[in-house]
Design an enzyme around this catalytic site. Structure first.
Site, PDB file in Angstrom:
ATOM      1  N   SER A 121      72.892-100.497 -67.103  1.00  0.00           N
ATOM      2  CA  SER A 121      73.183-101.733 -66.176  1.00  0.00           C
ATOM      3  C   SER A 121      72.834-100.670 -64.746  1.00  0.00           C
ATOM      4  O   SER A 121      73.692-100.484 -63.897  1.00  0.00           O
ATOM      5  CB  SER A 121      74.445-101.440 -66.490  1.00  0.00           C
ATOM      6  OG  SER A 121      75.289-100.140 -66.174  1.00  0.00           O
ATOM      7  N   LYS A 159      78.633 -94.637 -65.563  1.00  0.00           N
ATOM      8  CA  LYS A 159      78.063 -95.470 -64.201  1.00  0.00           C
ATOM      9  C   LYS A 159      79.578 -95.246 -62.740  1.00  0.00           C
ATOM     10  O   LYS A 159      79.535 -93.420 -63.096  1.00  0.00           O
ATOM     11  CB  LYS A 159      80.025 -95.978 -64.763  1.00  0.00           C
ATOM     12  CG  LYS A 159      79.644 -97.264 -65.830  1.00  0.00           C
ATOM     13  CD  LYS A 159      79.076 -98.121 -65.099  1.00  0.00           C
ATOM     14  CE  LYS A 159      78.622 -99.664 -65.933  1.00  0.00           C
ATOM     15  NZ  LYS A 159      77.634 -99.075 -67.723  1.00  0.00           N
TER      16      LYS A 159
END
Length: 201
Positions: A121, A159
């Site tokens: 990701s 993230k």
């Protein structure tokens, strides 16, 4: 050792007994404070004598601290490896009890640890599956920083963070994936990304 002055011996003995109590290799300012000295210039001369004697060595990075000679090569040194971090949907981080040798310039002067990335990701930030990342331990972050976020008290993910009133958004760096939005009390910041290592096969 027989060539040391009494003051140099006192400083060296202090370092032997107390160096592990500092969160990072101490600077001259920190040593002055710890030793109760008012003159950094005088301490610098004593430290230089200990460096010349091969008993301590300077850290050649932005922290400019000092450590005992040979400390960086000690097998017990290095940063703690705390397992795997998801660069995808959150997965449970599995804690390991190992240490990883990390070049000084890849971590900060604060406590840091190492995680291994699983998932893709964050590939558009150049963070790939299998990379080892260095995390500065912190419980807060600025918007836009890449963080280790603990979600619902158990699942850790890597993230880019955006904090807004009433919500926290965790942004992937992969155009095929969507941001994840949580209530502020669902997310605890565990640290921020400060370095990265990769092995090429």
């Amino acid at each position: 050792m027989e060539h040391l002055t009494r003051r140099q011996q006192e400083i060296y003995d202090y370092l032997l007994a107390n160096l592990d109590k500092f969160p990072h290799p101490p600077t001259l300012d920190e040593l002055c404070s710890a030793l109760g000295l008012s003159s950094k210039g005088s301490l610098h001369k004593q430290i230089q004598a200990l460096i010349d004697a091969g008993l301590i060595e300077p850290m050649n990075n932005r922290r400019r601290g000092i450590r005992l000679a040979g400390e960086g090569q000690d097998e017990t040194e290095g940063l703690p490896f705390l397992g795997y971090i998801a660069a995808g949907r959150p997965i449970e981080a599995v804690e390991q009890h190992e240490r990883v040798q990390v070049p000084d310039f890849l971590h900060s002067g604060r406590p840091c640890y190492v995680l291994q990335v699983k998932g893709d990701s964050m590939i558009e930030e150049g963070i790939l599956d299998g990379d080892q990342i260095i995390i500065e331990q912190r419980d807060h972050a600025r918007n836009g920083e890449i963080v280790v976020a603990l979600v619902d008290g158990s699942d850790a993910t890597l993230k880019r963070i955006e904090q807004k009133p009433g919500c926290v958004i965790l942004h992937p760096a992969n155009s095929t994936m969507s941001p994840m939005t949580y209530a502020p009390d669902q997310v605890r910041i565990q640290g921020i990304l400060v370095g990265q290592m990769r092995r090429y096969h």
